[in-house]
Structure formats: structure tokens, C-alpha cells
Design a protein around this motif. Structure first.
Motif, mmCIF file in Angstrom:
data_model
loop_
_atom_site.group_PDB
_atom_site.id
_atom_site.type_symbol
_atom_site.label_atom_id
_atom_site.label_comp_id
_atom_site.label_asym_id
_atom_site.label_seq_id
_atom_site.Cartn_x
_atom_site.Cartn_y
_atom_site.Cartn_z
ATOM 1 N N THR A 1 45.859 59.999 49.931
ATOM 2 C CA THR A 1 44.966 60.044 48.773
ATOM 3 C C THR A 1 44.814 58.660 48.168
ATOM 4 O OG1 THR A 1 44.561 61.164 46.654
ATOM 5 C CG2 THR A 1 46.823 60.538 47.121
ATOM 6 N N SER A 2 43.729 58.477 47.467
ATOM 7 C CA SER A 2 43.517 57.294 46.641
ATOM 8 C C SER A 2 43.193 57.757 45.234
ATOM 9 C CB SER A 2 42.361 56.433 47.165
ATOM 10 O OG SER A 2 42.750 55.702 48.307
ATOM 11 N N LEU A 3 43.833 57.138 44.261
ATOM 12 C CA LEU A 3 43.599 57.426 42.850
ATOM 13 C C LEU A 3 43.127 56.148 42.177
ATOM 14 C CD1 LEU A 3 43.766 59.057 40.220
ATOM 15 C CD2 LEU A 3 46.206 58.480 40.131
ATOM 16 N N ALA A 4 42.001 56.205 41.501
ATOM 17 C CA ALA A 4 41.421 55.011 40.894
ATOM 18 C C ALA A 4 41.003 55.291 39.459
ATOM 19 C CB ALA A 4 40.219 54.526 41.712
ATOM 20 N N ARG A 5 41.095 54.239 38.644
ATOM 21 C CA ARG A 5 40.530 54.239 37.294
ATOM 22 C C ARG A 5 39.440 53.177 37.247
ATOM 23 N NH1 ARG A 5 43.226 55.549 32.493
ATOM 24 N NH2 ARG A 5 42.634 53.494 31.697
ATOM 25 N N ILE A 6 38.290 53.523 36.706
ATOM 26 C CA ILE A 6 37.247 52.533 36.440
ATOM 27 C C ILE A 6 37.307 52.285 34.945
ATOM 28 C CG2 ILE A 6 34.790 52.042 36.418
ATOM 29 C CD1 ILE A 6 36.288 54.337 39.034
ATOM 30 N N GLU A 7 37.788 51.092 34.576
ATOM 31 C CA GLU A 7 38.124 50.793 33.187
ATOM 32 C C GLU A 7 37.181 49.728 32.634
ATOM 33 O OE1 GLU A 7 42.941 51.080 34.066
ATOM 34 O OE2 GLU A 7 41.880 49.144 34.146
ATOM 35 N N PRO A 8 36.918 49.750 31.325
ATOM 36 C CA PRO A 8 36.160 48.650 30.716
ATOM 37 C C PRO A 8 36.934 47.340 30.837
ATOM 38 C CG PRO A 8 36.280 50.551 29.254
ATOM 39 C CD PRO A 8 37.251 50.807 30.356
ATOM 40 N N ALA A 9 36.213 46.255 31.098
ATOM 41 C CA ALA A 9 36.817 44.930 31.201
ATOM 42 C C ALA A 9 35.838 43.925 30.626
ATOM 43 C CB ALA A 9 37.164 44.588 32.642
ATOM 44 N N GLY A 10 35.854 43.780 29.299
ATOM 45 C CA GLY A 10 34.904 42.905 28.638
ATOM 46 C C GLY A 10 33.508 43.496 28.739
ATOM 47 N N SER A 11 32.571 42.710 29.251
ATOM 48 C CA SER A 11 31.191 43.168 29.390
ATOM 49 C C SER A 11 30.945 43.865 30.727
ATOM 50 C CB SER A 11 30.228 41.976 29.264
ATOM 51 O OG SER A 11 30.496 41.024 30.286
ATOM 52 N N ALA A 12 31.995 43.986 31.556
ATOM 53 C CA ALA A 12 31.838 44.613 32.874
ATOM 54 C C ALA A 12 32.899 45.705 33.020
ATOM 55 C CB ALA A 12 31.952 43.562 33.976
ATOM 56 N N TRP A 13 33.294 45.922 34.253
ATOM 57 C CA TRP A 13 34.241 46.986 34.533
ATOM 58 C C TRP A 13 35.271 46.487 35.537
ATOM 59 C CZ3 TRP A 13 33.456 51.327 31.656
ATOM 60 C CH2 TRP A 13 32.181 51.460 31.073
ATOM 61 N N ARG A 14 36.349 47.248 35.657
ATOM 62 C CA ARG A 14 37.418 46.880 36.584
ATOM 63 C C ARG A 14 37.876 48.147 37.304
ATOM 64 N NH1 ARG A 14 42.063 44.496 33.455
ATOM 65 N NH2 ARG A 14 42.316 46.659 32.770
ATOM 66 N N LEU A 15 38.065 48.010 38.623
ATOM 67 C CA LEU A 15 38.628 49.092 39.417
ATOM 68 C C LEU A 15 40.137 48.887 39.497
ATOM 69 C CD1 LEU A 15 37.980 51.573 41.266
ATOM 70 C CD2 LEU A 15 38.045 49.966 43.191
ATOM 71 N N HIS A 16 40.884 49.898 39.073
ATOM 72 C CA HIS A 16 42.341 49.858 39.071
ATOM 73 C C HIS A 16 42.800 51.055 39.911
ATOM 74 C CE1 HIS A 16 46.292 49.781 36.488
ATOM 75 N NE2 HIS A 16 46.504 49.548 37.772
ATOM 76 N N TRP A 17 43.421 50.787 41.067
ATOM 77 C CA TRP A 17 43.694 51.893 41.973
ATOM 78 C C TRP A 17 45.020 51.727 42.705
ATOM 79 C CZ3 TRP A 17 41.268 47.597 43.702
ATOM 80 C CH2 TRP A 17 41.442 47.188 45.029
#
Length: 443
Positions: free
Chosen positions: A316-332
Motif C-alpha cells: 500500500t501507499s499512504l499519502a497526504r497532500i498538504e498546503p505548502a505556502g502558495s502550493a502543495w506538498r505530497l507527503h507519503w
């Protein structure tokens, strides 16, 4: 010596009638041996034909196989199988073999037979029908324009559980001879086996449809993911079972991040489907309860699964798409799963390859690492299972490259159309089930 033994009379040749009788008997024995050899070949051919028919698992393939094997058994130039409608009075489907491309094109204008003329007579009187000259039959009405002019016909009904399913027609032996009683008997035997094969395939399709429906009910309907756009698709395996362990999930978390999950339980059976459902539900509960990095959530999930279940190995893969300033960040974090694919707004594709960690239900003693990667606005992240890319004849890197090229080609489509296109044009051989989940960040 005067009293010696007199010379024996010379032997007389066998009587001519006896020689003729011997020749006739030898000829008769030779004919019987040839007939036995031919009968043996026919029986072996029939057994081979039955085996070939029963190997098919799709109804159109079974119907086509029945016609071609019947043609081979009797050496027919043309063959067809007419499937009756619910009333049993007309043909609703007609599988024809042996027509040339020109003949098919000509007959396409008039459509397939519906059950008139000799075919209609056979539908109403389904006893085996053997004709040396079709035109002399009282029910004959001739052939439509473009139809080959046929003379001989052998017709046998195909029954399923005492109900007539359709009719098998053969015409024109390649040796120019009319069909004989031996042809009739062997086609009757084939039709009996064909009825069983058709019934088995129909039952299999019912079970398959029910299993596929059950599998889809286990998968979630994606919730409203705004401000993100999300889409998912699941495709069952072609064989051996539509049940499998692939799953996906996506939810909005209270802290404003989006959680995305893709997973694959080993196996293609009811146990794998049940394990998938329990794993997905546990993970969803942990996502709402814990505010920890993805690796720690996977570690807690692994401990729970090994403590209270006997589930198979699961990736499995578990990911969070989080706010990062004016863009986003994938944390997985990944438990032995294939890497996600990132499509940037300028249509560049990149696999986010990183240390995968151990699959679930292997060992709780090893930590899984976390990874991060920036996501520009308008990026698309594709999570998928290995059924999308595995092909025994192609290296995995080649399939990954093909998937990346497909993703770039269809990146401009709405997201649901995008995942549909990937599922339709996948580089795998389709032997495994596949799940795809794509998420697009706001622009």
C-alpha cells in the motif's frame, strides 16, 4: 526297391473359388479396419473438440468454437450457430463461419437470418435434419443476394436442460460428398457437449457478475474532495476470478489535507476481497484518529493487522497532500507498493521513486520512511496497482514508460476521463485486477 514307398502325387493349387473368397474376406477385414481407424479418429477428434470448447470462458468465444470444431469434425466448408430468442421462434443471434469478406459485406446489408425457410422449419421441428439438396425441401425459399449457393445441409439442435438454445448448421463437405449418418451422429454428440459448455459459461458469467458487483460494493465512492479534483476506477482481472485485493480510498482530513490510499492484497479470491475491506476500514479509522506522519499510521496499521487478523501480505501507499505556502506538498510512505506518478502542469511525467519499505503483514520490526515532494498548482498525482503495468512479455521499466507516455497524452482530459483512458489503454496483459486513483491540485 520294388516294395519301396511310391512317390507322392504333386500338390494341387487351391481352387479358384477359394482364392476369390479369401480375397473378398481380406478386403472386408481391411475395410473394417479402416472403418475402425476412421471411427477412432472421429472419436478422438470429438474428445479434442469437447476439451477445446470447455476451455473457453466467454460466451462469444464458446459459440464460435462450437461452430469451428463441428466444421472440422465433418470437413464442412460453412458452419453457423443460430441462437433463439426468448420465444424460441426466431433467431436473435447468428454466428457464421466460412464466409469470405465479400460475402460478409454483401450479407451485412440484409442482416443475419431470422429463421425463415428451411431454418424456420428446423426451428419448429428440431429433429436432426440432413439434406442432399436444400432447394428440394418444401420449406426452401432460396438465398438472399450475395449469399453462397449451398446444396447440402446438416442441422442439429443444441439444447440446455431440455430447452433448445439454438441450432447448429453445417453445409458443403469439402470432399463434395453429402453428409452421411456418421456425420450426423458425431455432430449430435458434439451438440450435446456444446449445450453443457454453454450452460457452464452462462453460470460462470452470472457468478462473475455477482462477484464483480460484490467487489465494487466493497470499494468506496469518492467523497467531495474540493478544492481538489479526484477520480478513481477499478477493473477486475480477466481470470481466474473477478474478486481481488486491489483498493483505493481518498478523504479530506480535518486539518485541510487530503489523504489518498492505494493498496493491493495478495490473492484473487473471497479471502483477498475480505482482507482488502478490513484493511481499508482500519486505515480509514486511523486516518481520522491519528495526526501523525504517514509512516507512523502504516506502522500502527501493520501492528493491528498482525495482532487481530490473518490477512495476506499487502502492499500500500499512504499519502497526504498538504498546503505548502502558495502550493502543495505530497507527503507519503510506502509499504512495498509501486511509486506514484506525478504529471506537472506543463505535461512532464515523473515517478516519485523512493525507498518503499516492507509490505504489511511481513514484519513490524522495521520502520518505513516518509518522503515529501512539492506539487505545483494544477499537478496530477496518479496512484495505481501493479495490475495496470504487469505484462509477462515486457520488462517492468518498459511498462512504466508506456504508462507515463499515456498519462502525458491524456493529461488534458477531465480527471474521470483521464483514469478511464489509462484503464482502457493500459500496458499490462489484463491478467490481474487494477485500481487507479488520481488527484489534481487546485490551480
Amino acid at each position: 526297391m520294388a516294395g519301396g514307398e511310391e512317390g507322392k502325387a504333386p500338390g494341387r493349387p487351391p481352387h479358384p473359388d477359394l482364392l476369390l473368397r479369401l480375397d473378398a474376406e481380406l478386403s472386408r477385414i481391411d475395410e473394417q479396419l479402416r472403418a475402425l481407424a476412421a471411427a477412432k479418429d472421429r472419436i478422438q477428434g470429438l474428445l479434442d473438440a469437447v476439451v477445446a470448447i470447455t476451455r473457453e470462458v466467454e460466451l462469444p468465444a464458446v459459440l464460435h468454437r462450437i461452430v469451428t470444431t463441428a466444421m472440422d469434425l465433418v470437413g464442412a466448408r460453412y458452419g453457423a450457430l443460430g441462437v433463439l430468442d426468448e420465444s424460441g421462434e426466431y433467431l436473435e443471434q447468428f454466428v457464421a463461419v466460412g464466409l469470405s469478406e465479400g460475402e460478409r459485406a454483401a450479407l451485412a446489408k440484409v442482416g443475419f437470418p431470422r429463421g425463415m425457410g428451411v431454418l424456420g422449419h428446423f426451428i419448429r421441428h428440431p429433429e436432426p435434419l440432413r439434406l442432399d439438396d436444400i432447394a428440394t425441401h418444401p420449406a426452401s425459399v432460396g438465398f438472399p443476394p450475395g449469399h453462397p449457393q449451398l446444396s447440402t445441409l446438416l442441422g442439429v439442435a443444441v439444447s440446455i436442460r431440455s430447452e433448445i438454445y439454438g441450432d447448429l448448421y453445417l453445409s458443403e463437405r469439402r470432399d463434395g460428398q453429402p453428409f452421411d449418418v456418421y456425420d450426423e451422429n458425431i455432430v449430435i454428440a458434439l451438440a450435446s457437449a456444446a449445450g453443457v459448455a454453454i450452460d457452464n459459461v452462462r453460470l460462470f458469467e452470472q457468478v462473475r457478475a455477482g462477484s464483480e458487483q460484490f467487489q465494487r460494493l466493497l470499494l468506496p465512492a469518492l467523497p467531495d474532495m474540493r478544492p481538489f479534483d479526484a477520480a478513481a476506477i477499478y477493473r477486475p482481472a480477466t481470470e481466474p476470478s473477478p474478486l481481488g485485493g486491489d483498493w483505493y480510498d481518498a478523504i479530506l482530513l480535518p486539518d485541510g489535507a487530503a489523504a489518498v490510499v492505494i493498496g493491493d492484497v495478495v490473492g484473487h479470491d473471497l479471502h483477498a476481497a475480505a482482507a482488502m475491506a478490513s484493511t481499508r476500514n482500519m486505515l480509514r479509522a486511523l486516518l481520522f484518529h491519528l495526526r501523525t506522519p504517514p509512516s507512523e499510521i502504516l506502522a500502527q496499521l501493520d501492528r493491528t493487522l498482525q495482532a487481530i487478523t490473518d490477512n495476506p501480505v499487502t502492499t500500500t501507499s499512504l499519502a497526504r497532500i498538504e498546503p505548502a505556502g502558495s502550493a502543495w506538498r505530497l507527503h507519503w510512505s510506502t509499504a512495498g507498493h509501486v511509486p506514484p506518478l506525478l504529471i506537472t502542469p506543463d505535461r512532464r511525467a515523473q515517478y516519485l521513486s523512493a525507498e518503499p519499505g516492507l509490505p504489511l503483514n511481513v514484519s513490524c520490526a522495521h520502520d518505513r520512511p516518509d518522503h515529501t515532494h512539492p506539487l505545483p498548482p494544477g499537478s496530477t498525482v496518479v496512484f495505481f496497482t501493479d495490475g495496470l503495468i504487469e505484462h509477462p512479455d515486457h520488462p517492468i521499466d518498459e511498462s512504466l514508460d508506456a504508462l507515463a507516455a499515456l498519462s502525458i497524452r491524456y493529461a488534458a482530459l477531465p480527471l474521470q476521463d483521464f483514469v478511464q483512458a489509462l484503464a482502457d489503454h493500459h500496458p499490462s496483459d489484463g491478467h490481474d485486477d487494477m485500481a487507479i486513483l488520481a488527484l489534481r491540485t487546485p490551480r
